[in-house]
Motif scaffolding. Structure first.
Motif, PDB file in Angstrom:
ATOM      1  N   THR A 151       0.833  -1.105   0.027  1.00 51.50           N
ATOM      2  CA  THR A 151      -0.021  -0.044   0.166  1.00 51.50           C
ATOM      3  C   THR A 151       0.751   1.133   0.023  1.00 51.50           C
ATOM      4  OG1 THR A 151      -0.212   0.146   2.472  1.00 51.50           O
ATOM      5  CG2 THR A 151      -1.969  -1.241   1.500  1.00 51.50           C
ATOM      6  N   PHE A 187      -7.987  -2.318   6.650  1.00 47.37           N
ATOM      7  CA  PHE A 187      -8.641  -3.155   5.505  1.00 47.37           C
ATOM      8  C   PHE A 187      -9.890  -4.088   6.255  1.00 47.37           C
ATOM      9  CE2 PHE A 187      -4.491  -1.795   3.747  1.00 47.37           C
ATOM     10  CZ  PHE A 187      -4.960  -1.325   2.670  1.00 47.37           C
ATOM     11  N   ALA A 189      -2.826   3.167  -6.649  1.00 48.85           N
ATOM     12  CA  ALA A 189      -2.895   2.418  -5.154  1.00 48.85           C
ATOM     13  C   ALA A 189      -1.669   2.405  -4.302  1.00 48.85           C
ATOM     14  CB  ALA A 189      -3.614   1.093  -5.677  1.00 48.85           C
ATOM     15  N   HIS A 199      -1.047   5.625  -2.584  1.00 46.95           N
ATOM     16  CA  HIS A 199      -1.949   6.249  -1.523  1.00 46.95           C
ATOM     17  C   HIS A 199      -1.270   6.318  -0.203  1.00 46.95           C
ATOM     18  CE1 HIS A 199      -5.164   6.444  -4.143  1.00 46.95           C
ATOM     19  NE2 HIS A 199      -5.953   5.399  -4.134  1.00 46.95           N
ATOM     20  N   LYS A 246      -1.612   6.247   4.256  1.00 49.64           N
ATOM     21  CA  LYS A 246      -2.368   5.405   5.169  1.00 49.64           C
ATOM     22  C   LYS A 246      -3.646   6.427   5.498  1.00 49.64           C
ATOM     23  CE  LYS A 246      -0.514   4.379   9.414  1.00 49.64           C
ATOM     24  NZ  LYS A 246       0.049   4.729  10.397  1.00 49.64           N
ATOM     25  N   TRP A 279      -6.070   5.419   2.438  1.00 49.89           N
ATOM     26  CA  TRP A 279      -6.686   4.289   2.669  1.00 49.89           C
ATOM     27  C   TRP A 279      -7.933   4.176   3.558  1.00 49.89           C
ATOM     28  CZ3 TRP A 279      -6.675   0.367  -1.105  1.00 49.89           C
ATOM     29  CH2 TRP A 279      -5.425   0.498  -1.726  1.00 49.89           C
ATOM     30  N   TRP A 291     -10.544   6.995  -6.867  1.00 48.70           N
ATOM     31  CA  TRP A 291      -9.519   6.544  -5.990  1.00 48.70           C
ATOM     32  C   TRP A 291      -8.438   5.845  -6.991  1.00 48.70           C
ATOM     33  CZ3 TRP A 291      -8.608   8.571  -1.513  1.00 48.70           C
ATOM     34  CH2 TRP A 291      -9.516   8.945  -0.564  1.00 48.70           C
TER      35      TRP A 291
END
Length: 266
Positions: free
Chosen positions: A110, A123, A153, A156, A158, A161, A204
């Motif tokens: 991530t 998640f 992706a 991104h 934290k 996300w 996103w």
């Protein structure tokens, strides 16, 4: 000059068992025997073994090697050209898989450092299946949208996300409610939820026109790993993936100016 099985095994770097197997299969039978009955290989036998090992290294099955060696007039070049094409295709496929795995690892990480606890907080039950990611990369290898989605992706933070997964959780709750309450998949409520999902992808990851959204939804029906990225298995219901797929197709038809089944019966 003659050579024993042990000698041939040593300098050809094959096992005695392999040589016995070649003999039994009629692929390489030694030309002679010692007074004690042991196999003895001649220089001609060794030349044949060298050919066999060459073809084996290229991946030819034994029966095809036997066919090539059995007929001196056989066009070995054609066999080699065919195998060359197969190997080239395999190399290209493996290269794609290697690149896909690299991108999938980036997304799995991530782009930020997360402890196991933080990863669960962000998640939840949603897990990123690397095998699915690799196959998706191969499938969409020439798609600019796929490359953009993976790159965004990986970039991104934290907090990004946290926000996008929070949005997804709210949307998922609304989808489950619509499904549980028996809303038609091509009704306005379900189509609006499909539209929200499309816009979420665009916001996103990558621009997601209706036609692309249909292909994504088709994957939800075809591959449980894809749908698990949207709804974790513990929250899924029988028929939910197909329900969402139909709602996405209905929403795409709405964008195209078509009439849905529900609208036709109003």
């Amino acid at each position: 000059m003659s050579y024993s099985v042990g000698q041939v095994s040593a300098f050809a770097e094959v096992t005695v068992r392999t040589l016995h197997h070649y003999d039994k299969a009629g692929l390489l039978s030694p030309s002679g025997r010692s007074p004690a009955g042991y196999r003895l290989y001649s220089d001609t036998d060794l030349a044949r073994l060298q050919q066999i090992l060459f073809y084996r290294e290229l991946g030819f099955p034994l029966d095809e090697i036997a066919a090539i060696l059995k007929d001196p007039q056989a066009n070995a070049v054609e066999h080699l050209r065919s195998r060359q094409r197969q190997l080239s295709e395999e190399i290209a496929r493996l290269q794609q898989l290697a690149e896909a795995a690299e991108r999938a690892i980036e997304v799995q990480q991530t782009g930020v450092s997360l402890t196991p606890q933080e990863r669960f907080e962000v998640f939840g039950e949603i897990t990123f299946d690397l095998s699915y990611a690799a196959q998706a990369e191969v499938k969409w290898a020439h798609s600019e949208g796929q490359h953009e989605a993976m790159a965004r992706a990986a970039a991104h933070t934290k907090e990004d996300w946290r926000q996008l997964m929070g949005e997804a959780a709210v949307w998922r709750g609304e989808l489950l409610a619509a499904f549980d309450e028996g809303e038609p998949s091509d009704g306005r409520r379900a189509m609006d939820l499909a539209e929200e999902h499309r816009l979420h992808i665009s916001r996103w990851f990558t621009s997601c026109p209706p036609d692309m959204h249909r292909r994504i939804a088709d994957d939800f029906c075809a591959d449980p790993r894809a749908f698990a990225l949207v709804v974790p298995p513990s929250q899924q219901r029988p028929g939910l993936a197909a329900y969402m797929c139909r709602s996405v197709h209905a929403d795409a038809a709405r964008h195209a100016g078509g009439r849905t089944h529900s609208e036709e019966h109003r």
